[in-house]
Design a protein around this motif. Structure first.
Motif, short mmCIF file in Angstrom:
data_model
loop_
_atom_site.label_atom_id
_atom_site.label_comp_id
_atom_site.label_asym_id
_atom_site.label_seq_id
_atom_site.Cartn_x
_atom_site.Cartn_y
_atom_site.Cartn_z
N PRO A 22 0.83 -1.21 0.00
CA PRO A 22 0.00 0.00 0.00
C PRO A 22 0.86 1.26 0.00
O PRO A 22 1.87 1.33 0.71
CB PRO A 22 -0.78 -0.11 1.30
N SER A 23 0.49 2.23 -0.80
CA SER A 23 1.21 3.49 -0.86
C SER A 23 0.20 4.63 -0.88
O SER A 23 -0.73 4.63 -1.67
CB SER A 23 2.10 3.57 -2.10
N TYR A 24 0.42 5.58 0.01
CA TYR A 24 -0.47 6.72 0.13
C TYR A 24 0.30 8.04 -0.08
O TYR A 24 -0.14 9.10 0.32
CB TYR A 24 -1.17 6.70 1.49
N ASP A 25 1.46 7.93 -0.74
CA ASP A 25 2.35 9.08 -0.94
C ASP A 25 1.78 10.12 -1.89
O ASP A 25 2.03 11.31 -1.73
CB ASP A 25 3.71 8.63 -1.47
N THR A 26 1.06 9.69 -2.91
CA THR A 26 0.48 10.59 -3.90
C THR A 26 -0.97 10.20 -4.11
O THR A 26 -1.36 9.06 -3.82
CB THR A 26 1.22 10.52 -5.25
N PRO A 27 -1.78 11.10 -4.63
CA PRO A 27 -3.18 10.73 -4.91
C PRO A 27 -3.29 9.55 -5.86
O PRO A 27 -4.13 8.67 -5.67
CB PRO A 27 -3.76 12.01 -5.53
N VAL A 28 -2.44 9.50 -6.88
CA VAL A 28 -2.49 8.41 -7.86
C VAL A 28 -2.14 7.08 -7.19
O VAL A 28 -2.85 6.08 -7.36
CB VAL A 28 -1.56 8.70 -9.06
N LYS A 29 -1.06 7.05 -6.44
CA LYS A 29 -0.66 5.80 -5.77
C LYS A 29 -1.71 5.35 -4.76
O LYS A 29 -1.99 4.16 -4.62
CB LYS A 29 0.69 5.98 -5.07
N ALA A 30 -2.30 6.30 -4.06
CA ALA A 30 -3.33 5.96 -3.08
C ALA A 30 -4.56 5.36 -3.75
O ALA A 30 -5.11 4.37 -3.27
CB ALA A 30 -3.72 7.20 -2.27
N TYR A 31 -4.97 5.93 -4.88
CA TYR A 31 -6.11 5.35 -5.60
C TYR A 31 -5.76 3.95 -6.09
O TYR A 31 -6.57 3.03 -6.00
CB TYR A 31 -6.57 6.22 -6.77
N GLN A 32 -4.56 3.78 -6.62
CA GLN A 32 -4.14 2.47 -7.12
C GLN A 32 -4.12 1.44 -5.99
O GLN A 32 -4.52 0.29 -6.19
CB GLN A 32 -2.77 2.57 -7.80
N THR A 33 -3.68 1.85 -4.81
CA THR A 33 -3.71 0.96 -3.64
C THR A 33 -5.14 0.54 -3.33
O THR A 33 -5.42 -0.64 -3.11
CB THR A 33 -3.07 1.65 -2.42
N PHE A 34 -6.05 1.52 -3.31
CA PHE A 34 -7.46 1.22 -3.04
C PHE A 34 -8.02 0.25 -4.08
O PHE A 34 -8.60 -0.78 -3.73
CB PHE A 34 -8.27 2.53 -3.05
N HIS A 35 -7.83 0.55 -5.35
CA HIS A 35 -8.37 -0.28 -6.42
C HIS A 35 -7.81 -1.71 -6.35
O HIS A 35 -8.55 -2.68 -6.44
CB HIS A 35 -8.07 0.35 -7.79
N ARG A 36 -6.51 -1.81 -6.18
CA ARG A 36 -5.86 -3.13 -6.13
C ARG A 36 -6.39 -3.94 -4.95
O ARG A 36 -6.66 -5.13 -5.08
CB ARG A 36 -4.34 -2.95 -6.03
#
Length: 137
Positions: A22-36
């Motif tokens: 999980p990565s919450y460093d950027t909005p894009v990475k955070a969304y990708q973490t959620f989706h995954r």
């Protein structure tokens, strides 16, 4: 066929699993973490990717459902949110549309179309904010 040197292979093995953390460093990475995490049916990680106001709204809904059921249904916001969620469409692209202070919008392109998702920065990082959509009837 060219083989990777042993040191390169070791680096790939050590760094490879980190791509799925999980990565919450950027909005894009955070969304990708959620989706995954939703795709993989990892409800605790997915729920942790949601903003505090979103979690509070889900907790209130879970409490309402539990009270309406006379206690037959447990007030579990994680179970409420993910119980009947079909697997999400494959996402082909997530891009940052805007970022102002602690609020951002990401564009999500999937096999079912294009949407915008609101993200908010909290002390633990960027989170998916579904508060407005949860207020709709």
């Amino acid at each position: 066929m060219r083989l990777l040197p042993a040191t390169s292979l070791l680096v790939l093995l050590l760094l490879g699993p980190g791509c799925n953390r999980p990565s919450y460093d950027t909005p894009v990475k955070a969304y990708q973490t959620f989706h995954r995490s939703v795709q993989r049916r990892e409800p605790k990680t997915a729920y942790g990717s949601l903003s505090k106001p979103t979690q509070d709204a889900l907790q209130a809904r879970a409490q309402t459902v539990a009270q309406a059921s006379g206690g037959a249904v447990k007030a579990d916001p994680v179970a409420l949110f993910f119980a009947n969620v079909p697997p999400p469409a494959d996402v082909t692209e997530v891009t940052l549309l805007s970022e102002e202070g602690d609020v951002a919008q990401v564009s999500v392109v999937s096999s079912t179309g294009k949407s915008q998702v609101r993200m908010v920065r909290e002390p633990s990082g960027w989170k998916v904010d579904l508060t407005e959509s949860l207020q709709q009837p």
